[in-house]
Structures are given as C-alpha cells and as structure tokens.
Scaffold this motif. Structure first.
Motif, mmCIF file in Angstrom:
data_model
loop_
_atom_site.group_PDB
_atom_site.id
_atom_site.type_symbol
_atom_site.label_atom_id
_atom_site.label_comp_id
_atom_site.label_asym_id
_atom_site.label_seq_id
_atom_site.Cartn_x
_atom_site.Cartn_y
_atom_site.Cartn_z
ATOM 1 N N HIS A 836 0.994 -1.152 0.020
ATOM 2 C CA HIS A 836 -0.048 0.029 -0.232
ATOM 3 C C HIS A 836 1.110 1.285 -0.166
ATOM 4 O O HIS A 836 0.472 2.512 -0.457
ATOM 5 N N TRP A 837 2.234 1.042 0.412
ATOM 6 C CA TRP A 837 3.135 2.364 0.622
ATOM 7 C C TRP A 837 3.309 2.701 -0.963
ATOM 8 O O TRP A 837 3.449 3.865 -1.171
ATOM 9 N N GLN A 838 3.282 1.762 -1.696
ATOM 10 C CA GLN A 838 3.670 1.944 -3.292
ATOM 11 C C GLN A 838 2.523 2.537 -4.027
ATOM 12 O O GLN A 838 2.566 3.361 -4.612
ATOM 13 N N TYR A 839 1.284 1.974 -3.845
ATOM 14 C CA TYR A 839 0.285 2.147 -4.556
ATOM 15 C C TYR A 839 -0.822 3.171 -3.904
ATOM 16 O O TYR A 839 -1.595 3.913 -4.702
ATOM 17 N N GLU A 840 -0.675 3.197 -2.651
ATOM 18 C CA GLU A 840 -1.718 4.244 -1.962
ATOM 19 C C GLU A 840 -1.014 5.105 -0.910
ATOM 20 O O GLU A 840 -1.462 4.994 0.261
ATOM 21 N N TYR A 841 0.083 5.889 -1.253
ATOM 22 C CA TYR A 841 0.817 6.436 -0.488
ATOM 23 C C TYR A 841 0.162 7.448 0.215
ATOM 24 O O TYR A 841 0.491 7.521 1.350
ATOM 25 N N ASP A 842 -0.462 8.503 -0.335
ATOM 26 C CA ASP A 842 -1.188 9.479 0.488
ATOM 27 C C ASP A 842 -2.010 9.100 1.478
ATOM 28 O O ASP A 842 -2.006 9.619 2.564
ATOM 29 N N SER A 863 2.276 1.026 20.268
ATOM 30 C CA SER A 863 1.744 1.459 18.874
ATOM 31 C C SER A 863 2.522 2.603 18.293
ATOM 32 O O SER A 863 2.835 2.532 17.241
ATOM 33 N N LEU A 864 2.723 3.568 19.037
ATOM 34 C CA LEU A 864 3.297 4.747 18.574
ATOM 35 C C LEU A 864 4.619 4.482 17.885
ATOM 36 O O LEU A 864 5.055 4.832 16.953
ATOM 37 N N THR A 865 5.556 3.501 18.677
ATOM 38 C CA THR A 865 6.650 3.321 18.181
ATOM 39 C C THR A 865 6.888 2.543 16.674
ATOM 40 O O THR A 865 7.710 2.881 15.867
ATOM 41 N N MET A 866 5.729 1.510 16.827
ATOM 42 C CA MET A 866 5.483 0.778 15.574
ATOM 43 C C MET A 866 5.152 1.631 14.432
ATOM 44 O O MET A 866 5.815 1.468 13.429
ATOM 45 N N ILE A 867 4.290 2.616 14.637
ATOM 46 C CA ILE A 867 3.669 3.337 13.517
ATOM 47 C C ILE A 867 4.739 4.302 13.256
ATOM 48 O O ILE A 867 4.930 4.256 11.700
ATOM 49 N N CYS A 868 5.519 4.883 14.233
ATOM 50 C CA CYS A 868 6.544 5.967 13.562
ATOM 51 C C CYS A 868 7.520 5.200 12.867
ATOM 52 O O CYS A 868 8.236 5.792 11.895
ATOM 53 N N TYR A 869 7.977 4.058 13.236
ATOM 54 C CA TYR A 869 8.981 3.376 12.445
ATOM 55 C C TYR A 869 8.556 3.137 11.142
ATOM 56 O O TYR A 869 9.241 2.989 9.972
ATOM 57 N N GLN A 870 7.321 2.564 10.934
ATOM 58 C CA GLN A 870 6.693 2.507 9.461
ATOM 59 C C GLN A 870 6.749 3.774 8.574
ATOM 60 O O GLN A 870 7.235 3.613 7.321
ATOM 61 N N ILE A 871 6.378 4.973 9.251
ATOM 62 C CA ILE A 871 6.658 6.292 8.463
ATOM 63 C C ILE A 871 7.973 6.463 8.202
ATOM 64 O O ILE A 871 8.361 6.808 6.900
ATOM 65 N N LEU A 872 8.859 6.539 9.149
ATOM 66 C CA LEU A 872 10.147 6.697 8.923
ATOM 67 C C LEU A 872 10.908 5.882 7.746
ATOM 68 O O LEU A 872 11.761 6.196 7.112
ATOM 69 N N ARG A 873 10.445 4.626 7.838
ATOM 70 C CA ARG A 873 10.867 3.786 6.750
ATOM 71 C C ARG A 873 10.386 3.904 5.491
ATOM 72 O O ARG A 873 11.108 3.575 4.463
ATOM 73 N N ASN A 874 9.224 4.192 5.405
ATOM 74 C CA ASN A 874 8.654 4.129 3.932
ATOM 75 C C ASN A 874 8.427 5.602 3.538
ATOM 76 O O ASN A 874 8.016 5.751 2.213
ATOM 77 N N ALA A 875 8.692 6.761 4.140
ATOM 78 C CA ALA A 875 8.332 8.169 3.468
ATOM 79 C C ALA A 875 9.035 8.571 2.506
ATOM 80 O O ALA A 875 10.374 8.042 2.403
ATOM 81 N N ARG A 876 8.493 9.032 1.729
ATOM 82 C CA ARG A 876 9.352 9.248 0.236
ATOM 83 C C ARG A 876 10.285 10.346 0.413
ATOM 84 O O ARG A 876 11.232 10.667 -0.623
ATOM 85 N N ASN A 877 10.138 11.278 1.274
ATOM 86 C CA ASN A 877 11.049 12.495 1.336
ATOM 87 C C ASN A 877 11.084 12.935 2.823
ATOM 88 O O ASN A 877 10.168 12.594 3.623
ATOM 89 N N PRO A 878 12.001 13.698 3.299
ATOM 90 C CA PRO A 878 12.128 13.988 4.720
ATOM 91 C C PRO A 878 11.166 14.792 5.072
ATOM 92 O O PRO A 878 10.870 14.735 6.349
ATOM 93 N N ASP A 879 10.560 15.585 4.361
ATOM 94 C CA ASP A 879 9.500 16.376 4.851
ATOM 95 C C ASP A 879 8.289 15.476 5.599
ATOM 96 O O ASP A 879 7.578 15.694 6.405
#
Length: 1370
Positions: A836-842, A863-879
């Motif tokens: 989904h990070w690839q096809y439904e990124y937004d 849960s916060l730790t796991m969620i933030c890990y996913q964001i930092l791992r899959n975000a397309r740009n630093p912003d």
C-alpha cells in the motif's frame, strides 16, 4: 393513658354501629385494620402457647401451668376480650361512674375505676368526636362512613386481644387436652377461624354448615346440619362458586344476639333444644360468601376459609392451614402489606395484560440501603463512589434505577448512561448520552430560570470552547439556543484535545451542579464494556469533583458483570487509581436469589402468602438457579403457555405444578432466550438478528435506512418482538429488554455475522455521506470494521473502507475522542492491501501520521513506536518524516528526557539548525545582548505585521525548538538561552509561526535576569500580542506562565501571581496539562512569598497537590512537595515529611534545578527557625549550586534575599569575609531590581539587607534606621512575613546592644506578626524564647493575636522586673 377491656362481641357490636356497617353495609377500612390487629393478637397468643407446650411436653409440673387456651370447638368468641387505650381525659370521666362488675375491666396506673353503665362509657369515649358528624347529611352513605372513620378513632385504638383461659368457661385443666396433636392443632385453627368469621363479618354468626360441636362425654366432634333460626341453608355452598343464598338475612340471629348477648358467654355451638348427632366427623361445606357480601377482601375470605376447612381433617384442601404460626404470618402480611396481600386483584386488568413483573420486586433492600448510605456520605463531603457487581441478570440495573429514584426524591440529579458491547459507535457515546438526556429535559424549559442560568454560566466559563461540548452533547445547543456552528473557536490547535475535553467536561459538570444547587450522580451501566476514553473522563470527573467550587457534590455509581472482567480491566485500574487519591469505594455484590428469596419474590408477585407458593418456588429455583432475569422470563413464558394463570372464579393465581415440573429448560438464560427466539416467525428472527448487530439499542432512523434494501423488512417484525416482550421502543429508539436477549439474537448468526455487518455498513455509508450525518457515519464505519477485511467482496472496497475510516477518525479527533479516532485509523490501516505504501501512498501516510498523533495523545507508546517506524521507513521525502519525528521526540519527553533532547537536536541538524553541545556563559551573554540590540531597532508594530512563516521546514524547526525548552531546563539549562535566541532570529528572518510568542516570552525572561526590566517588560507584552495575533491555543498556557515571571517583578506580586490562574485555565482548555501544572505550581509556591496567610497557602498546596497528582506530572509534584515542606514546618505540621523525602530524593538525582530548590528551601527553613548550625551547613551547599546565570527569573528574588541575610549572619559568627562579600552581592541584586523593576516588591528587602550589613560592619546607628524602614515598608506593602522577619532581626540586633526594652518591643512585635502570618511553629519557639529571656509569658495573648508590647510604663516595669530577677539569679 389507661386500658379498658371489653368482651369481643360487645366491641364488635359498638364498632359496627360507629362505622355504620351494622345494617348490611360493607365493613370499613378502619374496622378491617383494627380487626386484623385483634386476629393477629389471638393467633399469636395461641401459636406461642403451642410452642411452649411443644417444648415442655408432658414433663412433671405441666399440670400446674395455667391452661393457655379453651377446649377446641367451644364458642371461643365468648372467651375473647380486647384491650382499648383511653386518654387521660377519658380516665377522669370514668372516675365519676359507678362500678358494674363483669361488663368490662379498666386497668391504669392510677386507682381502678369501673363504670356503672356500659352504654354511658361508650358514649363518653366517642361522644365528643361523633357529635358533629351526626349532624351531617345522613343520606350520603359514603360520606357518612368516611366521617365515622375519622371520628371513632379512640374506640379503634385496640391495644391487644386475649383468649381467656378461665376454667369456669368449660375449659379443661387437664394437660392432656392440650397435648398438641395434629388433630387438636387443626381444631384450634378451626375454632379461631369461626371467631374471625364473626369478627370480620361485623358480628354475624357463622352459617350452621360451618359449626361443629364438642361432645363433652365422648370428646368427639359433630357437624351441625340445621339451626333453629329462620335461615335457608339447604342449598349446597362451595367457596369458589356462587351461593344460592347470597342475600340471606341474619336478622333473627341479630335479634337473639341483642337480647341475650352476655348470657351466652358460656354456651357451646348448639341452640337450645337442638339435638346433637353422635356420629363421627363429617365434611363441612365451607362457605365464606357472606363475608364477600360484607366487603371482606378475597384474600382474607380465603384465609378464614382455609382455617375453617381444617375441621375436615384428611379431607381438607391443599391450601388449608397446618400450624397456627402460619395463620399469624399470613395475617401479619395482610396488615403490613395490604396492597400485596389484602386487597383484591384487579382481575379485569390482569385478564388483559397477563402477568406483569414489577421491577421493584427485584430490589434488594439491604443493598439499596448500602448505596443510599454511601450517597449520603458523599453529599456530606466524603469522597466516595459505589460499584454494583454480579453476573448477568441479577438485577444490577433494577437496583440502580431504584437508587436513582431515591436520589431524585431527595432533590439530587441522577444521570444515567449505558456502555455497549459494540463500542465504537459515537465518541463518548455512553457518558455523553447521560448528559444529553439531562440537557434534553432542561432544553424543554429554555425559558425557565434554571435553563437561563445554566446557559449564562456556560457561556461565561467556556466561551467559544462550547463548540467541542456541543459536538459531543447535541442537546446542549438547545439550552444555549444556538447551533454548534455558531461556536467556531478561534483556533483548533491544542496540545492534547482529549485533555482539553476532560477540562471542558469537568467545567460543564461544575456549572450544572452549581446552578442546580443539587448534588449530581452519574450512573454508568455495563462498565465491563467501557472504552478507555470514557473511563478516563469518568476518572477526571471524580478527581476534580473534590475541588469544584460551590458544587453540591458528585457521586458515581457503576454496574458491571465482574465475571466478564479480569483484574487488569481498565475500570478496576481506574478504581485503584482514584482510591489512591482518597476515594472510598462501596462495593455491592449481587448474587442469584436463594430459594427463600425466590419464595418471597413469587409471593409478592402473585399476591399470595409465602406458604402457598412454596412448592412453585422450589420448582422455579431448581430450573433457574435463582437468576432474577431467568426467573422473570420463565414466569412470563409459563403465563403465556397457560401453566401459570389467573382464576376468574377464585380471583387468584393458580398453576399446574406437574406440567411445570416436567417442562424441559435450557441450562442458562442465554440459551433459554435462543430457544424462545427460535419459536418466533422467520421474519421476526431475522429482524432481531439484524438489530443485535448494532448493540443493545438502535435508532429507528438506522432501521428505516436499512429497510431501503428491498430484501430486508424490519419495522413490522420488530413490532412483533415488542409485543413478545423481547424489545421495547422508547423515544424512537429500539432497545433490547436485556443484554442477554441481544446476545442470544447475535449468537444465532455467529458464522455469517461478519457479512451482515459489512452489508449493513455499506448500506448506511452512502446515506451518511449524503446527509453529512456524523452519527450515521460512525455507525456505518463501525459496522464495516466489525465485518473486517475478510468480509470484503470486491477489491476496490479495501481502499474505500480504509478512506471511510480516515474520515471517521478525523471526525472523532474533532470531537476529541482520540481513543475512538485511533481505533478508526488502526482499522483503516488493516484494510490497506499489500504494497500500500507503493500504490496508496497518500492514504497510507495520512492514516499512519494521524494514528501516531492519536497514539501519543492516549499514551499508547508501544503502538506509537511501531507506527513511527513504518513512517520513517517508507516516507518518500524528509518532509514527510517530520511529523512522525516530532511525535517521537514528544513521546520521549515523558520518560527519557535526555534522549528526547538528543533526538530533537539530531532532527534540527537535518533542518540546517545546529545547536552546540555546550556554550560558555560569556558567549551566551553576548548573544543575548546582540539579539536585544537587533530588536531595539525593530518596532513592535513591525514584528506584529510580519508575514506568516511559509517554509514548512522552518515551521517544524520552530515546533522542535519550542518543545525542547522545558526538557533543556531539566538536563542542560545553559543551552536553553541559545534555543530561545534561535527562535527569535528565525521569526525575524522568516516570519511569524504559531510558536513565535514562546521565543519572545523566554527572551523577555532572559533580559530580565540581567536587570533590564524595561526591555523585559516590552518583550513580555510583545509575546502576548503575538499570541493574540496567531491565536495559538497550543502555546497559550506556556506563554502566560513565562511572561508572568517578568510581571511578578514589575507589578505587585500579590496581583501578578493571579495571571498564573488564568494560565492554568487556558492551558487546560487547550489540553496542555504540562503547563497547566506548572502554572498551578508557581501560583501556589508564590503565595507564601506574597504575604498570604500560611493557612491559605496550606490549603492551596493541598489543592495543587491533588491537581498535579491527578494529571500525573510527577516532576511538578516533586517541586511542590519540597516547598510544601517549608510551609508545613513553619505551621508546625510535619505529617508529610517522610513521604516527601522519599518523593524528592529520587527526583533531585535527575533534576539539577530541583536540587537547587531543595537546598534553598532547607536554608530558608533553618534561617527562619534560627538554627545557626543548619544555616551555615545549608548555606554552603546553596552557594555551591547557584541558578544558571542567563535564565530562570523564578526564585531569584527569594534566593538573593535569604542568601544575603544568611551570609551576613554567618559573617557575624565567623568573621569570614567571603560571607560578607556574598551578602553584598545578594544585596546588589535586590538593589538592581528595586531601581529597575518595582519599589513595592523590593524596597523592604533592600532595607533589611542594608540593616543586616550595617549591623555586621558595626554601623549600629545606620542599622537602627534601616530596620525601622524595612518594617515600615514591608507593612505598607502587605508582606507580613517580611515584616515579622524584620522585627525579629531588629530584636536580635538590640539584644546584642543590651537594649532589652527595644529588644522586648521588637520580639513581641515579631511574635504578633508571625502569628498574623500563620507561622505557628515560629510563634511557639519565639514565645518560649521571650519567656526564657524576659520571664514574661506571651502565649495566652498570642493565642488571641493580641500585641503584647507597647512603649508605655508597663513595658518599662516588665523589663525592670526582668533585670532584677536576672541579677538575683534563678
């Protein structure tokens, strides 16, 4: 008061005459009630005697006992006398009457008087009361009888009745006649039954068919078949049928009764000349129809029938009596509970309605009393709550409802809500519904004084923030007569929206309670299904209820199934938490009914004595195990099947025991309901299953929306379910009659329920989007989530449902329910497909970012730790990583402050903002003055007109810098000025951000540290102006807290500290618990230094401690406890010392600033209590750890003032010049603030330091002047503690000069000023010192706050006497 005895028959005759019931009229209620008391007295007498005989048996000495009752079947009515209470006035009248033997007896505490004429006596008793009534209209029968009831009260004051055992009345003295065999017991019941027949009929003798005589020669009983009176009794009479002689006359009997009333006192039941059959006992035809004609209630007729029927022995009916004690019990029930056991059933109504179960019959009296006691203690000020536990169906809700009636009857407010097993329907739905219902009632009276008062107070207290409450409580808008859209707050930003809602809700409850003037009770049912957000708000309500101003009190009652809850349930954790805050808990445990309780319940329900329903009770208890819900449903089922029915001929309930016993039932109530539902038509079962998918209740709008599906018909089948008693409809909402019914219906679709949920959710979703209905939106999305990804039929639905969850989550966040919002986002993530990070990124980024924010708010850090890990791992740009990074850093500040600072610096470096690891004081000072110089060239107007900061990275950098301010003060305060300067420069270079006001507030404080309070005051006002312009609610509490530091220097401290209360309220309204606690802390700790009485300060410390502890801010609590110790030490209260030492010891190890505060408080306490060794020791520690040079105005004044005084004192003792230099440096700081900040706050402090320095340097004349200046200035500016301290130091100065008169004067002035301040421990020690030094006791005067010393001749004499005593020695 006297008691007069009358023969029963004569009492009956006169009583019926007085009541107007002697000419065929039905008996009255007054006569009936009195007759019941007579009957109970007689039955009780016989029962006690039988019990005594049974216990004694035929042992020796029995023959000597007086016979307790006559021989059975003798005319017992002649053996009965009744005792009548007479007033003292009647006693005086009786004295004038002549004596007449046996007609009556009068006993009293005075001389016995026996009147001559019985008729005159009765006339005297009732004449005064009845004379006026006899003049009324005698043609109106009903009114006449009612008046007779009122006027003959004295004659109906029967105290007792007695069955005579006089041997002259043909009564055997042989104990064997009273052996107590079964046959004799039945004969006595029969004999008393005949007495009761005559008593309740109003004097009519029983029909001949009821009479059996005693054969004196054979000891046998014979039934009489004829009577030598003109009575037609030849027709067969059955008690349950109609008599062929319903209107028979008793005139002949009455005539004989009148003619020979007394002479028959010794007769047996046969008329003169009548032969008696010598045959064995035959069956009596028992009829009491004549009693019915006389108006005797059916249950009482049945009782008399069952007594007389005992004469038939083995042929008597099943309902007949076997023990006299049973008769007593049944009569007592009729007297004590006439509505249940005496009055006739409403046959016509019951024939239509069938068996009706009154919920009140399930109420447990002891348990209800326990709840009532807890409530009353709470209203009186105790912090208390109550919990009712028990398995399903034990009557918890019924008990709570009855308790609610009690609360409202006593003038309280009772609000009730119910949690649902299918939780996620609407934010705070259970709690909100309770208050919404209350608001609906109040809204119907919008013009009433109460509604107007509530609306006015809410608008004043909450203003535009009412928007958030109206979102949760729609009916609140009706009270305000405005829609929620009219309340759009100036800014939607806040630190923690859930904390904000908690604050608003508590304010709302406080306003309601204050305006209503009544204590409020919140009842929540089924808390085993409570969600964390609701638990949190209930907890906050409880904790804040103790400090609600002008509130009448808040009481919480919760009901739960404890067998469905683990010990780690959120509710139990909340209870443990509030207990730690001093709340007492009343726990009421409801068990299933035992067999005796079931018997009592059935007896009450069926209006039959307990003995008659005992066999049915045994069957019901065996089949239901005593579960009240199961019992009630079984009885309803039996009634509908005709196994439990109303007999129209007998006017009572009857049943078929054999068929009930043989009926097969399920082992538990849930299966019983499943079986019951399975018997219904298919469309009704489908409708119930559909309804069960939505929980315990469903709005009819949802039902109508579902019916848009042509394959689903619901409303008509649900109406059938209503008629079956499974569902009820109230105010447009369908409710299951019990959760077990809902669970039974839900279990019937167990294997396909996920598809049902998905179908219903999709059907409702389109309608909710069309109508923009938030409630329908939550319902629809919840249904889809209950269905889950496995129920999705088409691939494109996965992303659609994930997006629906995103919409619902945002709406829940807007309504401040972050637990519900997190659940929606979490469910939305579960519907995202692989990659989904690839096809439904937004969509993925939005769901994860918002889920992280909610997890931080509800402190779900795992849960916060796991969620933030996913964001930092899959975000397309630093912003795209910045929000997650900021949330991660914020989470670390809760427990790992150093890591949070390091993490924040790392992110800032990625944003091209480099914060050095360390910086010298010189460089920091240079940067401060450079920045100040730069700002000197920019006007405030120019800064306020800056454009809004548009660079996203810079905005985020400002958020990081602002968030780091507080952690830096704890772990590295030297870097905090650099962070502040960076914020100011970013604002100048890139425009205004929501946190710009924070930078200028901190900068103003730093400039103030260097003494430039003109510039500090400018930046303080600029920070507030920036706050107003940017409408940054998120930082408002912080800005007010920081800027008040400067204002406390410039404005009188007594008024400036009030800003902190404003900061506390604003911070709470924004959900900013951290800065709300700090505002509360600094306000409380400033009170003693502002001259407030220590008793006021003590109370403020207690309130602040509760507040801060409630919100879990342990660092602030540590600071508070350290300063509270000092206040308590001055008062003389050391109750918290041990606890506080343990609390602060661990905190000081990790917080540099707290260590400094602790060392200062020890110095202050030792100095004020004049312990030199402690002063020196604590001063050395204090000066080794000064406040940072470039920040923290907080505490600087107190540190400089007490530090200077201590330094001069140590110098005088040691002569060490280091201490005098330290003292001079402290005095110089006070002088700087005096000249540039405020004379009001600093002049008296400077004068006192100048006096102490002059004293230390030997300039005594100068010291005298400045001591007086300090005392005068402190008194004028209302700093009582400084005035007291200045007087004490002046006294010690004069003692050094051996000027004892002046010393005595200042000591006594200090004594009185300390007393005025409330420093009772200081008063005590100073009193002892004065007494020891001057041999004068001032304690008695001090206790009344009276100044002792004046400059008069008496003072001179006191000192002179003291000198003489000292010269003479002890």
């Amino acid at each position: 008061m006297i008691t007069t005895t009358f023969p029963l028959r004569r009492w009956i005759k006169r009583a019926t005459e007085l009541q107007g019931s002697n000419h065929g009229h039905p008996i009255t209620q007054a006569y009936l009630a009195t007759s019941l008391r007579i009957a109970i007295s007689l039955a009780d007498q016989i029962s006690d005697a039988e019990e005594l005989l049974s216990a004694v048996g035929l042992s020796s000495g029995l023959e000597s006992l007086p016979p307790p009752f006559p021989v059975a079947c003798v005319d017992w009515a002649d053996c009965v006398t009744v005792g009548l209470k007479l007033s003292s006035d009647d006693s005086e009248l009786l004295r004038s009457l002549p004596v007449d033997g046996d007609l009556f007896r009068t006993s009293c505490s005075e001389e016995e008087v026996q009147p001559e004429d019985f008729e005159k006596l009765l006339k005297l008793i009732v004449e005064d009361a009845t004379e006026g009534e006899r003049e009324r209209d005698r043609e109106d029968e009903k009114i006449s009888r009612a008046n007779a009831d009122d006027t003959s009260g004295s004659f109906f004051s029967v105290d007792w009745a007695q069955l005579s055992s006089d041997s002259s009345n043909n009564i055997s003295n042989n104990a064997n006649d009273h052996a107590g065999t079964i046959n004799e017991r039945l004969q006595r019941i029969y004999s008393l039954g005949l007495v009761l027949y005559e008593l309740f009929s109003g004097g009519d003798l029983p029909p001949p068919d009821l009479l059996v005589v005693h054969n004196a020669s054979e000891g046998s009983l014979s039934a009489m078949r004829s009577f030598s009176l003109s009575l037609n009794v030849s027709d067969e009479i059955n008690i349950w049928g109609s008599s062929n002689n319903d209107n028979f006359s008793c005139d002949g009997l009455d005539n004989e009764f009148d003619m020979d009333y007394v002479s028959r006192s010794k007769r047996q039941y046969f008329p003169p000349g009548q032969s008696i059959s010598s045959s064995s006992q035959s069956i009596c035809n028992v009829s009491v129809d004549h009693l019915r004609v006389k108006g005797v209630p059916t249950p009482l007729c049945d009782l008399i029938h069952n007594m007389i029927d005992c004469i038939n022995g083995d042929f008597m009916g099943n309902d007949s009596y076997c023990q006299m004690s049973e008769v007593t019990s049944d009569l007592q029930l009729m007297l004590s509970k006439p509505s249940v056991y005496l009055h006739d059933l409403d046959v016509n109504r019951i024939s239509v309605t069938g068996l009706e179960l009154d919920e009140a019959t399930f109420v447990r009296d002891e348990e209800l009393a326990s709840l009532q006691s807890a409530y009353q203690r709470s209203v009186m000020g105790s912090s208390e709550l109550a919990i009712v536990t028990g398995v399903s169906g034990t009557g918890k809700s019924t008990l709570a409802t009855k308790f609610g009636d009690f609360v409202m009857e006593n003038g309280g407010l009772f609000l009730s809500g119910k949690f649902d097993q299918i939780k996620y329907v609407k934010p705070y739905s259970a709690v909100a519904s309770a208050f919404n219902t209350y608001c609906e009632v109040l809204a119907r009276e919008t013009a009433s004084e109460g509604a107007v008062l509530v609306a006015s107070n809410l608008k004043t207290a909450l203003g535009s923030d009412l928007y958030y409450l109206i979102q949760m409580i729609p009916s609140l808008g009706r009270i305000l007569q405005e829609h929620s859209n009219d309340y759009i707050p100036p800014g939607h930003d806040c630190v923690n929206a859930q904390e904000r809602l908690h604050y608003l809700f508590c304010q709302f409850v406080e306003v309601i309670s204050r305006c209503s003037g009544a204590p409020m009770t919140l009842f929540m049912d089924d808390v085993q299904w409570a969600d964390s957000a609701s638990i949190s708000i209930i907890s906050q309500l409880l904790k804040t209820s103790r400090s609600m101003k002008d509130s009448e009190g808040f009481f919480f009652l919760g009901c739960c199934r404890d067998d469905e809850m683990s010990s780690h349930h959120l509710f139990w954790k909340m209870i443990d938490n509030v207990r730690s805050f001093g709340f007492k808990t009343t726990l009421v445990k409801l068990e299933c009914m035992d067999i005796r309780t079931v018997n009592t319940f059935l007896s009450t329900l069926l209006h039959l004595p307990p003995r008659l329903v005992r066999s049915l009770s045994n069957i019901v208890h065996h089949k239901t195990k005593g579960n009240p819900l199961f019992v009630s449903r079984l009885l309803i089922s039996l009634n509908r099947e005709g196994l439990l029915r109303l007999s129209l001929t007998r006017h009572r309930w009857e049943w078929d025991e054999e068929k009930i016993q043989s009926r097969k039932l399920s082992d538990d109530v849930a299966t019983f309901f499943v079986d019951s539902i399975n018997k219904l038509p298919a469309d009704v079962k489908t409708a119930l299953s559909a309804l069960s998918c939505f929980g315990a209740s469903t709005d009819s709008e949802v039902i109508r929306a579902l019916e848009t599906n042509p394959e689903l018909t619901l409303i008509e089948p649900l109406n059938v379910a209503v008629s079956e008693g499974l569902v009820y409809k109230l105010d447009g909402i369908y409710h299951f009659c019990h959760d077990k019914i809902q669970q039974a219906a839900y279990s019937m679709i167990e294997h396909v329920r996920c598809f049902h949920h998905m179908m219903y959710g999709l059907s409702l979703m389109h309608l909710s989007l069309e109508n923009a209905d938030a409630g329908l939106l939550f319902t629809a999305v919840t249904q889809m989530n209950l269905g889950g990804p496995s129920a999705v039929q088409e691939k494109q639905q996965y992303s659609a449902i994930a997006n629906y969850n995103l919409i619902a989550g945002k709406k829940a966040m807007e309504m401040s329910d972050f637990s519900l919002a997190f659940a929606f986002f979490d469910h939305g993530i579960s519907f995202l497909r692989k990659h989904h990070w690839q096809y439904e990124y937004d969509l993925s980024l939005d769901l994860f970012n918002l889920a992280a924010k909610c997890a931080l708010t509800i402190k779900n850090l795992t849960s916060l730790t796991m969620i933030c890990y996913q964001i930092l791992r899959n975000a397309r740009n630093p912003d795209d990583m910045l929000n997650a990074s900021f949330i991660s850093m914020s989470a670390l500040t809760y427990s790992k402050v150093s890591e949070a600072v390091h993490y924040g610096f790392t992110v800032l470096r990625q944003l091209n903002i480099d914060i050095p690891g360390c910086i010298s004081q010189e460089n920091t000072t240079r940067l401060i003055f450079q920045t100040k110089s730069q700002l000197d060239d920019i006007s405030d107007e120019t800064i306020l007109n800056y454009q809004t900061m548009s660079d996203f990275k810079k905005v985020m950098a400002m958020k990081f810098l602002a968030e780091l301010g507080s952690p830096l003060q704890q772990v590295n305060p030297d870097l905090q000025p650099y962070v502040t300067i960076t914020m100011v420069r970013l604002t100048i270079e890139h425009g205004l951000s929501p946190t710009s006001s924070v930078g200028f507030a901190y900068f103003g404080e730093m400039v103030g540290v260097f003494g430039d309070f003109r510039a500090a005051y400018r930046f303080t006002k600029l920070a507030k102006s920036l706050l107003d312009k940017t409408q940054s609610n998120e930082v408002a509490g912080r800005v007010i807290c920081i800027t008040t530091e400067v204002l406390s220097y410039v404005q009188p401290q007594q008024t400036a500290i009030e800003y902190r209360l404003q900061g506390e309220r604003i911070a709470l309204a924004a959900g900013d618990v951290h800065w709300a606690c700090l505002n509360k802390l600094l306000y409380t700790c400033s009170l003693p230094w502002s001259g407030a009485k220590l008793s006021v300060a003590k109370k403020a410390f207690i309130d602040a401690g509760r507040f801060i502890e409630d919100h879990g801010h342990m660092v602030a609590l540590s600071f508070l406890r350290v300063m509270q110790q000092t206040v308590l030490a001055f008062i003389g209260d050391t109750s918290r010392t041990t606890y506080d030492h343990q609390l602060t010891q661990s905190a000081t190890n990790s917080n540099v600033f707290l260590s400094i505060v602790l060392s200062f408080q020890k110095l202050f306490s030792s100095f004020l209590l004049n312990s030199y060794n402690d002063i020196k020791e604590n001063a050395e520690i204090f000066f080794e750890s000064p406040l940072p040079a470039c920040n923290f105005l907080t505490g600087r004044v107190a540190h400089a003032f007490i530090g200077g005084l201590a330094s001069f004192r140590i110098y005088r003792e040691t002569g060490d010049l280091l201490w005098v230099e330290r003292g001079k440096a402290c005095k110089q700081s006070i002088l700087l603030w005096k000249e540039h900040a405020s004379l009001w706050n600093f002049e008296h402090k400077f004068f006192l330091l100048e006096a102490e320095e002059s004293y230390s340097r030997g300039n005594f004349q100068n010291a005298k002047v400045f001591y007086d200046h300090a005392i005068s200035s402190a008194g004028k500016c209302k700093y009582a503690h400084i005035e007291a301290l200045a007087c004490e130091l002046a006294a010690r100065f004069y003692s050094h000069l051996d000027d004892e008169l002046a010393a005595f004067k200042y000591f006594t002035l200090a004594h009185d000023k300390y007393f005025e301040w409330g420093a009772l421990e200081k008063v005590r020690t100073l009193s002892e010192f004065i007494q020891e030094t001057f041999k004068i006791d001032v304690s008695s005067d001090a206790a009344n706050g009276i100044a002792v010393c004046k400059e008069d001749s008496r003072s001179w004499d006191l000192i002179s006497d003291a000198r003489k005593r000292r010269s003479l020695g002890p």
